[in-house]
Write a protein that holds these residues in place. Structure first.
Motif, PDB file in Angstrom:
ATOM      1  N   TYR A  40      -3.996  -3.491 -10.351  1.00 50.02           N
ATOM      2  CA  TYR A  40      -3.822  -2.494 -11.301  1.00 50.02           C
ATOM      3  C   TYR A  40      -4.786  -3.040 -12.688  1.00 50.02           C
ATOM      4  O   TYR A  40      -5.429  -3.872 -12.491  1.00 50.02           O
ATOM      5  N   HIS A  41      -5.025  -1.841 -13.463  1.00 53.62           N
ATOM      6  CA  HIS A  41      -5.740  -2.347 -14.730  1.00 53.62           C
ATOM      7  C   HIS A  41      -5.216  -3.057 -15.567  1.00 53.62           C
ATOM      8  O   HIS A  41      -5.892  -4.047 -16.109  1.00 53.62           O
ATOM      9  N   GLU A  42      -3.636  -3.601 -15.675  1.00 48.49           N
ATOM     10  CA  GLU A  42      -3.164  -4.624 -16.204  1.00 48.49           C
ATOM     11  C   GLU A  42      -3.194  -5.825 -15.615  1.00 48.49           C
ATOM     12  O   GLU A  42      -2.897  -5.544 -14.358  1.00 48.49           O
ATOM     13  N   LYS A  43      -3.013  -6.790 -16.205  1.00 46.62           N
ATOM     14  CA  LYS A  43      -3.264  -8.131 -15.614  1.00 46.62           C
ATOM     15  C   LYS A  43      -1.757  -8.690 -15.622  1.00 46.62           C
ATOM     16  O   LYS A  43      -1.299  -9.452 -14.780  1.00 46.62           O
ATOM     17  N   THR A  70      -1.014   1.358 -13.922  1.00 44.84           N
ATOM     18  CA  THR A  70      -1.955   2.325 -13.562  1.00 44.84           C
ATOM     19  C   THR A  70      -2.797   1.508 -12.494  1.00 44.84           C
ATOM     20  O   THR A  70      -3.462   0.306 -12.746  1.00 44.84           O
ATOM     21  N   ARG A  71      -3.217   2.032 -11.460  1.00 45.73           N
ATOM     22  CA  ARG A  71      -3.795   1.320 -10.226  1.00 45.73           C
ATOM     23  C   ARG A  71      -5.397   1.622 -10.480  1.00 45.73           C
ATOM     24  O   ARG A  71      -5.701   2.566 -10.988  1.00 45.73           O
ATOM     25  N   ILE A  72      -5.911   0.483 -10.117  1.00 46.96           N
ATOM     26  CA  ILE A  72      -7.595   0.527 -10.112  1.00 46.96           C
ATOM     27  C   ILE A  72      -8.202   1.589  -9.305  1.00 46.96           C
ATOM     28  O   ILE A  72      -8.888   2.306 -10.020  1.00 46.96           O
TER      29      ILE A  72
END
Length: 134
Positions: A40-43, A70-72
Protein backbone atom coordinates in the motif's frame (compact mmCIF):
# COMPACT_ATOMS: atom_id res chain seq x y z
CA UNK A 1 -19.91 -2.74 29.59
CA UNK A 2 -16.66 -3.84 27.91
CA UNK A 3 -16.85 -5.05 24.32
CA UNK A 4 -14.37 -7.90 24.78
CA UNK A 5 -13.45 -10.50 27.35
CA UNK A 6 -10.75 -9.74 29.94
CA UNK A 7 -8.47 -12.27 28.26
CA UNK A 8 -8.90 -10.40 24.96
CA UNK A 9 -7.63 -7.17 26.49
CA UNK A 10 -4.61 -9.06 27.79
CA UNK A 11 -3.95 -10.35 24.24
CA UNK A 12 -4.11 -6.82 22.82
CA UNK A 13 -1.73 -5.56 25.50
CA UNK A 14 0.68 -8.45 24.91
CA UNK A 15 0.86 -7.49 21.24
CA UNK A 16 1.39 -3.82 22.06
CA UNK A 17 -1.63 -2.73 20.03
CA UNK A 18 -3.15 0.68 20.60
CA UNK A 19 -6.92 0.73 20.48
CA UNK A 20 -10.00 2.68 21.48
CA UNK A 21 -13.53 1.48 22.01
CA UNK A 22 -16.90 3.06 21.44
CA UNK A 23 -19.26 0.99 23.53
CA UNK A 24 -22.39 2.68 22.21
CA UNK A 25 -21.60 1.86 18.57
CA UNK A 26 -19.71 -1.33 19.57
CA UNK A 27 -16.60 -0.18 17.68
CA UNK A 28 -13.13 -1.48 18.40
CA UNK A 29 -10.59 0.68 16.59
CA UNK A 30 -7.01 -0.52 16.29
CA UNK A 31 -4.92 2.62 15.95
CA UNK A 32 -1.78 3.05 13.84
CA UNK A 33 -2.02 -0.52 12.62
CA UNK A 34 1.05 -1.45 10.52
CA UNK A 35 0.34 -2.43 6.92
CA UNK A 36 2.30 -5.00 4.91
CA UNK A 37 5.44 -3.61 3.27
CA UNK A 38 5.41 -2.93 -0.47
CA UNK A 39 1.64 -3.34 -0.83
CA UNK A 40 0.00 0.00 0.00
CA UNK A 41 0.98 3.63 -0.39
CA UNK A 42 0.09 4.01 3.29
CA UNK A 43 2.35 2.52 5.97
CA UNK A 44 -0.27 2.47 8.75
CA UNK A 45 -4.01 2.80 9.10
CA UNK A 46 -6.70 2.60 11.73
CA UNK A 47 -8.82 -0.55 11.55
CA UNK A 48 -12.38 -0.55 12.86
CA UNK A 49 -14.31 -3.72 13.64
CA UNK A 50 -17.80 -3.98 15.04
CA UNK A 51 -17.99 -6.29 18.03
CA UNK A 52 -21.45 -7.89 18.01
CA UNK A 53 -23.53 -8.35 21.15
CA UNK A 54 -22.98 -12.10 20.87
CA UNK A 55 -19.25 -11.63 20.21
CA UNK A 56 -18.08 -14.76 21.97
CA UNK A 57 -20.62 -16.78 20.01
CA UNK A 58 -20.55 -15.08 16.62
CA UNK A 59 -17.29 -13.23 15.98
CA UNK A 60 -16.98 -10.42 13.45
CA UNK A 61 -18.00 -10.10 9.84
CA UNK A 62 -16.16 -7.19 8.17
CA UNK A 63 -13.59 -4.49 8.78
CA UNK A 64 -13.24 -0.81 7.94
CA UNK A 65 -10.07 1.22 7.41
CA UNK A 66 -9.07 4.85 7.66
CA UNK A 67 -7.70 6.27 5.52
CA UNK A 68 -8.97 4.77 2.28
CA UNK A 69 -6.11 2.46 1.29
CA UNK A 70 -4.51 2.49 -2.14
CA UNK A 71 -2.25 -0.16 -3.59
CA UNK A 72 1.23 0.60 -4.91
CA UNK A 73 0.52 -1.48 -8.03
CA UNK A 74 -2.53 0.70 -8.77
CA UNK A 75 -4.99 -2.20 -8.75
CA UNK A 76 -8.37 -1.66 -7.09
CA UNK A 77 -9.16 -3.55 -3.90
CA UNK A 78 -12.21 -5.77 -4.54
CA UNK A 79 -15.18 -5.24 -2.26
CA UNK A 80 -13.68 -2.19 -0.56
CA UNK A 81 -15.72 0.98 -0.48
CA UNK A 82 -14.41 4.34 -1.55
CA UNK A 83 -15.10 7.39 0.63
CA UNK A 84 -18.82 8.17 0.82
CA UNK A 85 -19.57 4.53 0.03
CA UNK A 86 -22.57 2.63 1.32
CA UNK A 87 -22.03 1.17 4.81
CA UNK A 88 -18.87 3.14 5.57
CA UNK A 89 -18.61 4.05 9.24
CA UNK A 90 -17.79 7.32 10.97
CA UNK A 91 -15.85 7.42 14.18
CA UNK A 92 -14.92 10.80 15.54
CA UNK A 93 -14.50 13.01 12.50
CA UNK A 94 -13.08 10.26 10.29
CA UNK A 95 -14.74 8.07 7.67
CA UNK A 96 -13.74 4.40 7.67
CA UNK A 97 -14.11 2.55 4.36
CA UNK A 98 -15.69 -0.89 4.47
CA UNK A 99 -13.87 -4.04 3.42
CA UNK A 100 -16.51 -6.66 2.76
CA UNK A 101 -14.93 -9.89 3.94
CA UNK A 102 -17.36 -12.52 5.16
CA UNK A 103 -15.56 -15.05 7.31
CA UNK A 104 -18.51 -16.84 8.80
CA UNK A 105 -18.88 -19.17 5.85
CA UNK A 106 -17.27 -22.61 5.67
CA UNK A 107 -14.44 -23.40 6.15
CA UNK A 108 -13.74 -20.37 8.38
CA UNK A 109 -16.72 -20.46 10.73
CA UNK A 110 -16.29 -18.76 14.11
CA UNK A 111 -15.80 -21.39 16.80
CA UNK A 112 -17.73 -20.30 19.92
CA UNK A 113 -15.70 -20.63 23.10
CA UNK A 114 -12.46 -21.20 21.15
CA UNK A 115 -12.04 -18.12 18.95
CA UNK A 116 -11.26 -14.74 20.46
CA UNK A 117 -9.64 -11.41 19.64
CA UNK A 118 -6.59 -13.28 18.32
CA UNK A 119 -8.85 -14.76 15.63
CA UNK A 120 -10.05 -11.26 14.79
CA UNK A 121 -6.43 -10.08 14.51
CA UNK A 122 -5.58 -13.01 12.24
CA UNK A 123 -8.51 -12.13 10.00
CA UNK A 124 -7.33 -8.52 9.80
CA UNK A 125 -3.77 -9.58 8.97
CA UNK A 126 -5.10 -11.95 6.30
CA UNK A 127 -7.41 -9.37 4.72
CA UNK A 128 -4.82 -6.58 4.63
CA UNK A 129 -2.16 -8.97 3.34
CA UNK A 130 -4.45 -10.41 0.63
CA UNK A 131 -6.34 -7.44 -0.79
CA UNK A 132 -7.49 -9.39 -3.87
CA UNK A 133 -9.34 -11.93 -1.73
CA UNK A 134 -13.07 -11.47 -1.50
Amino acid sequence: MPLLLNSDYAELAERGLDYVEDEEQRFLVLQNYPLPDELYHEKICDVLVIIPQNYNQGGIDMLWTHPHLTRIDGKPIPNMNHPSGRDNRTYGDREFCRWSRHWNNAPVIWRPGKDNVVTILRRIVWALGNPDAK
